[in-house]
Scaffold this active site. Structure first.
Site, PDB file in Angstrom:
ATOM      1  CG  ASP A 204      -1.948   0.993   1.310  1.00 34.71           C
ATOM      2  OD1 ASP A 204      -2.861   0.887   0.481  1.00 34.71           O
ATOM      3  OD2 ASP A 204      -1.890   1.901   2.164  1.00 34.71           O
ATOM      4  CD  GLU A 271      -1.968   2.399  -3.642  1.00 31.60           C
ATOM      5  OE1 GLU A 271      -3.095   2.826  -3.873  1.00 31.60           O
ATOM      6  OE2 GLU A 271      -1.443   2.498  -2.518  1.00 31.60           O
TER       7      GLU A 271
END
Ligand code: GLC
Length: 537
Positions: A204, A271
């Site tokens: 993330d 990401e």
């Protein structure tokens, strides 16, 4: 050829993103859970995917639906607890599927014991796990940074008289990655989850983590300019994020993780909202991440020329990109690509999405589907008063609930997602959206995607992914990789007749075409029709 025989499992794999709260609910509490995923594994193997990415399943107060972790080593009971994960891993592995988790370590929940300790006193040993600063000399927050989810990125803590940094919600305090103890904690976490059987992690906000050590003000972008990525408030998109995110030394953290990953056979995919393929490619190497998403296609509306140009620029930049059209943070591809000033033409959007999937399916790297893309789902409808997304509360046009409404498995109450009351509105689905109905229709979107992924697997089994070199003609409309060629008509008019230079083994529009029954001769491609050809069949 030898290199391909030895290629790691993730090279040229197909990934599937599961947004856990909304995939399948096995215990009837209205929330998707891990047992629900286990019960639906056949859907995924029949589809032809190789690796599943589960959004966070750790203990969480769910302020950001799992992206606020309060305990990194325990599975939240809402998702079924540790046993449910072990069962899912066993069943998935038995079917040859890999499973990766979601590593959310730019920030924790404010309920994490580290933060509770950190906030308890300026002298607490955990104080430096987070980023605390005195107020600015004139009072107020230490600098002009804003949270992606609204307001200042600094929250004042009355008890200790300092501000802490949170690039997302105040309940998501940012960890201090300049503290070596934080890095040690996360190394240990990676090893812990490898021991539990995970095959890797999606990381993330992989390019956030480090902040400029002096915390200078961010400059504003020139008047009227906005950051070209969504998923944030306008205030956030008006700043040039020179000092709060994407610091060059973040690569050193990935290099450290890669060493841990290599020891434990973990796959790491970032990401990273860096849209320029050149700088993005620097995140992927034998020493850094195995792959990173390229998000050039998740924010854009349909414009055949622009899409072809974007894909052309990205296609040759790295053999390790992950290709995606959408995720749980963005409007769904079929809606976005079908939108015009007159409204949304979902059918057109679906065809465009499928043509793009056909192109993506032969690019080097990992092709990803976001849950429901295989059904051609458009955005779900969630009435404003039922919004669950914290971003929707401050920036409704960027609301993420529309991509998160429950998977429609079968017609009827709860759409096969739940026997209970779903945590988020059902989204206004139609029986023809469901997996059950589409399965029975040879021409459905689901069957077109299944055929595509099975064709891809058939191609890979014959080992013709023998090169990472991609040659593109006419924008991305004709794409060659070794013996494989894709012809895609991205335009809205039918093409002139084309003499097929090799047999077609896949045709978006004709379910009869297959490796066993290839198509030859001349074709006129309908708008958004795409073919895969293989030479030397
Ligand atoms: C990532 C996630 C998003 C989350 C945010 C904060 O962008 O995809 O859903 O809200 O990080 O963790």
């Amino acid at each position: 050829m030898t290199a391909r025989v030895l290629a790691p499992w993730w090279r040229d794999a197909v990934g599937y993103q599961i947004y856990l709260p909304s995939f399948a609910d096995a215990d009837g509490d209205g929330w998707g859970d891990l047992a629900g995923v286990t019960a639906r594994l056949d859907h995924l193997t029949d589809l032809g995917v190789d690796v599943l990415w589960l959004t966070p399943f750790f203990v969480s107060p769910m302020v950001d639906h799992g992206y606020d972790v309060a305990d990194y080593r325990t599975v939240d009971p809402l998702f079924g607890g540790d046993e449910a994960l072990q069962e899912l891993l066993a069943q998935a592995h038995a079917r040859g599927l890999r499973v990766i988790g979601d590593l959310v370590v730019n920030h924790t929940s404010d309920q994490h014991p580290w933060f509770r300790a950190s906030a308890s006193s300026r002298d607490d040993p955990y104080r430096d796990y987070y980023i605390w600063r005195d107020p600015a000399p004139s009072g107020g927050p230490p600098n002009n940074w804003v949270s992606q989810f609204g307001g200042s990125a600094w929250a004042f803590d009355e008890r200790t008289g300092q501000y802490y940094l949170h690039l997302f919600r105040p309940e998501q305090p940012d960890l201090n990655w300049r503290n070596p103890a934080v890095a040690d904690e996360v190394d240990a976490l990676l090893a812990f989850w490898a021991g539990r059987g995970l095959d890797g992690f999606r990381i993330d906000t992989a390019a956030y983590l480090l902040k400029h050590p002096d915390l200078p003000d961010n400059p504003l972008l020139p008047d009227g300019t906005l950051l070209p990525v969504g998923g944030a408030t306008l205030d956030f998109r008006r700043q040039d994020h020179r000092y709060d995110i994407h610091q060059p030394d973040v690569h050193a953290i990935h290099e450290r993780w890669r060493q841990v990953a290599d020891r434990h056979h973990l796959f790491l995919i970032g990401e990273v909202y860096e849209l320029d393929p050149g700088p993005l490619a620097e995140f992927v190497s034998a020493e850094r991440l195995h792959s990173t998403f390229w998000f050039g296609l998740v924010d854009v509306p349909w414009d055949a020329k622009n899409i072809a140009a974007l894909l052309t620029a990205a296609a040759g930049a790295s053999p390790g990109f992950s290709w995606a059209q959408g995720n749980h943070d963005r409007s769904r591809a079929a809606t976005r690509y079908g939108r015009s000033p007159g409204g949304v033409d979902l059918l057109a959007g679906r065809r465009r999405s499928l043509a793009l999937h056909t192109l993506m399916s032969v690019l080097p790297g990992v092709m990803w589907l976001y849950q429901g893309e295989e059904l051609g789902l458009g955005d779900g409808v969630v009435p404003a008063e039922l919004a669950a997304d914290p971003l929707a509360a401050v920036q409704p046009d960027q609301g993420r609930d529309r991509a998160r409404t429950p998977m429609p498995w079968s017609p009827g109450k709860g759409w096969g997602f739940t026997d209970g009351r779903p945590w988020l509105s059902e989204g206004g689905r139609h029986p023809s959206d469901t997996a059950a109905v589409q399965l029975d229709e040879p021409g459905s979107h689901l069957n077109a995607i299944r055929r595509l992924l099975h064709t891809r697997r058939w191609i890979a089994a014959g080992a013709p992914f023998d090169t990472d070199v991609v040659v593109l003609d006419d924008g991305a409309r004709a794409l060659c990789r070794g013996r494989i060629r894709v012809l895609a008509n991205l335009d809205d008019t039918t093409t002139d007749p084309i003499d097929l230079p090799a047999p077609a083994v896949y045709d978006t529009d004709d379910p009869r075409v297959s490796p066993q029954q290839p198509r030859t001769g001349t074709v006129r491609l309908a708008p958004q029709q795409a073919l895969i050809l293989v030479t030397g069949l």
